[in-house]
Design a protein around this motif. Structure first.
Motif, short mmCIF file in Angstrom:
data_model
loop_
_atom_site.label_atom_id
_atom_site.label_comp_id
_atom_site.label_asym_id
_atom_site.label_seq_id
_atom_site.Cartn_x
_atom_site.Cartn_y
_atom_site.Cartn_z
N ALA A 32 -8.05 0.51 -30.05
CA ALA A 32 -9.29 -0.20 -30.40
C ALA A 32 -10.42 0.39 -29.58
O ALA A 32 -11.13 -0.30 -28.84
N LEU A 33 -10.60 1.70 -29.72
CA LEU A 33 -11.45 2.46 -28.82
C LEU A 33 -12.92 2.12 -28.98
O LEU A 33 -13.40 1.82 -30.06
N HIS A 34 -13.64 2.21 -27.86
CA HIS A 34 -15.08 1.99 -27.84
C HIS A 34 -15.72 3.09 -26.97
O HIS A 34 -15.02 4.00 -26.49
N GLU A 35 -17.02 2.99 -26.78
CA GLU A 35 -17.75 4.04 -26.06
C GLU A 35 -17.23 4.24 -24.64
O GLU A 35 -17.25 5.35 -24.11
N GLY A 36 -16.75 3.17 -24.01
CA GLY A 36 -16.18 3.32 -22.67
C GLY A 36 -14.99 4.26 -22.65
O GLY A 36 -14.87 5.13 -21.77
N HIS A 37 -14.09 4.11 -23.63
CA HIS A 37 -12.95 5.03 -23.75
C HIS A 37 -13.43 6.45 -24.02
O HIS A 37 -12.93 7.42 -23.42
N ARG A 69 0.03 -10.40 -29.62
CA ARG A 69 0.06 -10.37 -31.08
C ARG A 69 -1.33 -10.10 -31.66
O ARG A 69 -1.47 -9.37 -32.64
N LEU A 70 -2.34 -10.68 -31.05
CA LEU A 70 -3.70 -10.59 -31.58
C LEU A 70 -4.47 -9.37 -31.09
O LEU A 70 -5.58 -9.12 -31.55
N TYR A 71 -3.89 -8.62 -30.15
CA TYR A 71 -4.63 -7.48 -29.60
C TYR A 71 -4.96 -6.49 -30.73
O TYR A 71 -4.10 -6.15 -31.53
N SER A 185 -15.29 -3.75 -24.25
CA SER A 185 -13.87 -4.07 -24.16
C SER A 185 -13.31 -4.14 -25.57
O SER A 185 -14.00 -4.59 -26.50
N SER A 186 -12.07 -3.74 -25.72
CA SER A 186 -11.41 -3.86 -27.02
C SER A 186 -11.34 -5.31 -27.46
O SER A 186 -11.37 -5.61 -28.66
N ARG A 187 -11.24 -6.22 -26.51
CA ARG A 187 -11.14 -7.64 -26.85
C ARG A 187 -12.45 -8.20 -27.43
O ARG A 187 -12.44 -9.26 -28.05
N ASN A 188 -13.56 -7.51 -27.21
CA ASN A 188 -14.83 -8.00 -27.75
C ASN A 188 -14.79 -8.12 -29.27
O ASN A 188 -15.52 -8.93 -29.85
N ARG A 189 -13.92 -7.33 -29.91
CA ARG A 189 -13.81 -7.39 -31.36
C ARG A 189 -13.36 -8.76 -31.84
O ARG A 189 -13.58 -9.12 -33.00
N ARG A 190 -12.69 -9.49 -30.97
CA ARG A 190 -12.15 -10.79 -31.36
C ARG A 190 -13.14 -11.93 -31.18
O ARG A 190 -12.87 -13.06 -31.58
N LEU A 191 -14.29 -11.66 -30.59
CA LEU A 191 -15.28 -12.70 -30.38
C LEU A 191 -15.94 -13.09 -31.70
O LEU A 191 -16.30 -12.23 -32.50
N THR A 192 -16.10 -14.38 -31.91
CA THR A 192 -16.87 -14.84 -33.07
C THR A 192 -18.34 -14.50 -32.84
O THR A 192 -18.76 -14.25 -31.68
N ARG A 273 -10.04 -13.74 -23.71
CA ARG A 273 -10.15 -13.60 -22.26
C ARG A 273 -10.93 -12.33 -21.92
O ARG A 273 -10.56 -11.23 -22.35
N LEU A 274 -12.00 -12.49 -21.14
CA LEU A 274 -12.85 -11.36 -20.77
C LEU A 274 -12.89 -11.23 -19.24
O LEU A 274 -12.86 -12.23 -18.53
N ILE A 275 -12.95 -9.98 -18.77
CA ILE A 275 -13.10 -9.72 -17.35
C ILE A 275 -14.30 -8.82 -17.13
O ILE A 275 -14.71 -8.08 -18.03
N ASP A 276 -14.85 -8.87 -15.92
CA ASP A 276 -15.97 -8.01 -15.59
C ASP A 276 -16.08 -7.95 -14.07
O ASP A 276 -15.49 -8.77 -13.36
N ASN A 277 -16.85 -6.99 -13.59
CA ASN A 277 -17.06 -6.87 -12.14
C ASN A 277 -18.32 -6.07 -11.86
O ASN A 277 -18.78 -5.30 -12.70
N VAL A 278 -18.84 -6.27 -10.67
CA VAL A 278 -19.95 -5.48 -10.15
C VAL A 278 -19.61 -5.13 -8.71
O VAL A 278 -19.10 -5.99 -7.96
N VAL A 279 -19.88 -3.90 -8.32
CA VAL A 279 -19.62 -3.47 -6.94
C VAL A 279 -20.96 -3.36 -6.22
O VAL A 279 -21.92 -2.80 -6.73
N VAL A 280 -21.00 -3.92 -5.03
CA VAL A 280 -22.25 -3.98 -4.26
C VAL A 280 -21.95 -3.70 -2.80
O VAL A 280 -20.86 -4.00 -2.32
#
Length: 283
Positions: A32-37, A69-71, A185-192, A273-280
């Motif tokens: 489920a590739l996106h620009e990040g990949h 299953r839903l990935y 994220s590939s999971r973003n595709r599942r967001l309504t 389920r979404l994850i994210d981070n920022v490094v400072v």
């Protein structure tokens, strides 16, 4: 672009490349590739002679069967993207090919995996380490490329490379974001559509946390502020927000000068389920 579906075919091809003196880049993905990949693939193509991209939705790293299953699985669309990005060979194995028999090996990454993702997804990093080890053995890359969005995963794989003496360089690339800040994220595709409008609130919370670090607020005050900010959005359920040392991933209770901090979160939004981070860096 070649499409390889068996471990034997991948090994034979990469051994040929190594005999020819070719430098091999590996980009492990679950598809489920996106620009990040694609950024990782393009970087590998610039820095290596040949590029292997693996697409494998790895069942052993899912602690939620429904999530597995839903990935999203889009191998044909992914293949069309990979050639122009510089992929030489696509490794597209089945579950039976990667796991001809159940694996019984267990990794223990100590304190690295007892926090954040490891604490909330028991067994997740054991599955990650197992499949990554298999890919490293089969492909024998000179360089392996990962996205920094999965911050803890990168730390785990770095430890894996060190402890098992894999002869490769680990390359981590910064998170790629949508125009509104949502981490790709590939999971973003599942967001309504409704959830997609809300999702950028996660990055805004991290930006607020980064600002609070620069303003010398305490780590505990920042944790409270982020929880309160995201608590204002009823559709978001915050699993965790952590102010962690970027090296050890352990929670930070007070600042040290010039310390690199990882601000990490995970949240549920509309069943996704979404994850994210920022490094400072502290001052």
């Amino acid at each position: 672009m070649q499409i390889l579906q068996t471990a034997a075919a991948l090994q034979a091809q990469t051994e040929t490349w190594r005999r020819e003196g070719q430098r091999i880049g590996l980009v492990p993905t679950m598809g489920a590739l996106h620009e990040g990949h694609l950024q990782l693939v393009r970087a590998a193509a610039q820095e290596c002679d040949v590029v292997v991209v693996s697409i494998f939705v790895n069942p052993t790293q899912f602690n939620n069967p429904e999530d597995y299953r839903l990935y999203p699985r889009l191998p044909e669309a992914d293949a069309e993207l990979l050639g122009p990005a510089g992929c030489t060979a696509l490794f597209l194995p089945s579950v039976e090919e990667m796991y001809p028999r159940p694996t019984v090996l267990h990794f223990d990454f100590g304190s690295l995996e007892r926090v954040m993702e490891g604490a909330h997804r028991p067994g997740h990093f054991n599955g990650v380490a197992t499949v990554v080890s298999k890919l490293f053995h089969l492909c024998r890359p000179h360089r392996a490329y990962f996205g920094q969005k999965d911050f803890q995963q990168v730390a785990i794989v770095r430890q894996l490379v060190q402890d098992l003496s894999f002869d490769l360089e680990l390359v981590a690339f910064p998170t790629i974001r949508e125009a509104d800040g949502l981490a790709m994220s590939s999971r973003n595709r599942r967001l309504t559509p409704e959830a997609r409008l809300v999702a950028p609130a996660l990055y805004r919370a991290l930006q607020q946390a980064e600002q609070l670090v620069h303003q010398h607020n305490t780590p505990d005050a920042i944790r409270i502020a982020v929880a309160e900010l995201l608590g204002q959005e009823p559709s978001i359920t915050l699993e965790y927000f952590e102010v962690a040392d970027a090296e050890t991933l352990q929670p930070v209770s007070e600042w040290k000068p010039n310390q690199t901090i990882a601000l990490c979160l995970a949240a549920q939004l509309g069943g996704v389920r979404l994850i994210d981070n920022v490094v400072v860096k502290t001052v």
